[in-house]
Scaffold this motif. Structure first.
Motif, PDB file in Angstrom:
ATOM      1  N   ALA A   1       5.719 -34.378 -17.932  1.00 47.93           N
ATOM      2  CA  ALA A   1       5.383 -32.988 -18.262  1.00 47.93           C
ATOM      3  C   ALA A   1       5.675 -32.699 -19.733  1.00 47.93           C
ATOM      4  O   ALA A   1       4.865 -32.074 -20.429  1.00 47.93           O
ATOM      5  CB  ALA A   1       6.152 -32.031 -17.365  1.00 47.93           C
ATOM      6  N   ILE A   2       6.818 -33.155 -20.211  1.00 46.69           N
ATOM      7  CA  ILE A   2       7.182 -32.922 -21.611  1.00 46.69           C
ATOM      8  C   ILE A   2       6.149 -33.567 -22.540  1.00 46.69           C
ATOM      9  O   ILE A   2       5.709 -32.942 -23.513  1.00 46.69           O
ATOM     10  CB  ILE A   2       8.606 -33.438 -21.893  1.00 46.69           C
ATOM     11  N   ALA A   3       5.740 -34.776 -22.234  1.00 51.05           N
ATOM     12  CA  ALA A   3       4.732 -35.456 -23.056  1.00 51.05           C
ATOM     13  C   ALA A   3       3.418 -34.664 -23.069  1.00 51.05           C
ATOM     14  O   ALA A   3       2.791 -34.511 -24.123  1.00 51.05           O
ATOM     15  CB  ALA A   3       4.499 -36.870 -22.537  1.00 51.05           C
ATOM     16  N   LEU A   4       3.032 -34.137 -21.909  1.00 54.84           N
ATOM     17  CA  LEU A   4       1.805 -33.338 -21.833  1.00 54.84           C
ATOM     18  C   LEU A   4       1.920 -32.102 -22.711  1.00 54.84           C
ATOM     19  O   LEU A   4       1.019 -31.805 -23.504  1.00 54.84           O
ATOM     20  CB  LEU A   4       1.530 -32.929 -20.382  1.00 54.84           C
ATOM     21  N   TYR A   5       3.016 -31.369 -22.594  1.00 59.50           N
ATOM     22  CA  TYR A   5       3.178 -30.136 -23.376  1.00 59.50           C
ATOM     23  C   TYR A   5       3.193 -30.434 -24.870  1.00 59.50           C
ATOM     24  O   TYR A   5       2.565 -29.719 -25.661  1.00 59.50           O
ATOM     25  CB  TYR A   5       4.437 -29.384 -22.947  1.00 59.50           C
ATOM     26  N   GLU A   6       3.892 -31.480 -25.264  1.00 59.25           N
ATOM     27  CA  GLU A   6       3.947 -31.825 -26.684  1.00 59.25           C
ATOM     28  C   GLU A   6       2.580 -32.261 -27.202  1.00 59.25           C
ATOM     29  O   GLU A   6       2.178 -31.878 -28.302  1.00 59.25           O
ATOM     30  CB  GLU A   6       5.001 -32.901 -26.926  1.00 59.25           C
ATOM     31  N   THR A   7       1.843 -33.030 -26.422  1.00 57.37           N
ATOM     32  CA  THR A   7       0.500 -33.457 -26.811  1.00 57.37           C
ATOM     33  C   THR A   7      -0.424 -32.253 -26.975  1.00 57.37           C
ATOM     34  O   THR A   7      -1.274 -32.225 -27.854  1.00 57.37           O
ATOM     35  CB  THR A   7      -0.091 -34.432 -25.763  1.00 57.37           C
ATOM     36  N   PHE A   8      -0.202 -31.262 -26.138  1.00 56.56           N
ATOM     37  CA  PHE A   8      -1.036 -30.058 -26.164  1.00 56.56           C
ATOM     38  C   PHE A   8      -0.700 -29.158 -27.355  1.00 56.56           C
ATOM     39  O   PHE A   8      -1.454 -28.263 -27.681  1.00 56.56           O
ATOM     40  CB  PHE A   8      -0.852 -29.288 -24.851  1.00 56.56           C
ATOM     41  N   GLY A   9       0.456 -29.390 -27.998  1.00 59.43           N
ATOM     42  CA  GLY A   9       0.843 -28.588 -29.157  1.00 59.43           C
ATOM     43  C   GLY A   9       2.001 -27.640 -28.923  1.00 59.43           C
ATOM     44  O   GLY A   9       2.377 -26.880 -29.815  1.00 59.43           O
TER      45      GLY A   9
END
Length: 155
Positions: free
Chosen positions: A121-129
């Motif tokens: 989840a953290i990787a997704l949020y960071e990738t999203f900006g």
């Protein structure tokens, strides 16, 4: 396909409950929290029906594959829950739901939080900006992180 869910209807809230149970069992394992202690797994069908938040579902064929729960607070879109049924992991569904939520309201910011140990989840949020706002520990000892996205940074 993303559709607003009428969570006041019992059959719809039962489907939301089903996806919550499957998805949050995985997160409880990631966070090393016993199922019976993990707050999202304590939500009931009736609790979903009584909720004042908005639920949107992502359907694959006629199957509810994912749910995003959103609340609008002042000028902020609060993503209360973003869950994907384990059968549909790694298909880009969470990213589609995030994009949908970010564009749904004219709010200035989008916020979301997750467990510190929930690396996917953290990787997704960071990738999203999304950027890290802070960390805290819940009353039952779960370490959580909060992220924010300023909508003017969306492409």
């Amino acid at each position: 396909m993303i559709t607003k869910l009428n969570h006041k209807k019992e059959d719809v809230s039962k489907e939301i409950y089903r996806v919550f149970q499957a998805s949050y069992r995985i997160e409880a394992e990631l966070l090393q929290v016993p199922f019976q202690d993990f707050p999202p797994l304590k939500r009931t069908v009736h609790g979903f029906q009584e909720s004042t938040t908005n639920f949107y579902g992502f359907f694959k064929a006629s199957e509810l594959a994912a749910v995003i729960e959103i609340d609008i607070i002042n000028n902020t879109t609060d993503i209360c829950s973003l869950i994907v049924h384990p059968l549909y992991f790694r298909q880009g569904i969470a990213k589609e739901l995030l994009d949908f939520a970010a564009k749904l309201h004219k709010s200035e910011f989008v916020i979301v939080e997750t467990g510190l140990a929930n690396k996917p989840a953290i990787a997704l949020y960071e990738t999203f900006g999304f950027v890290l706002l802070g960390k805290y520990k819940t009353s039952i000892g779960i370490e959580k992180v909060t992220f924010s996205l300023e909508k003017s940074n969306l492409t």
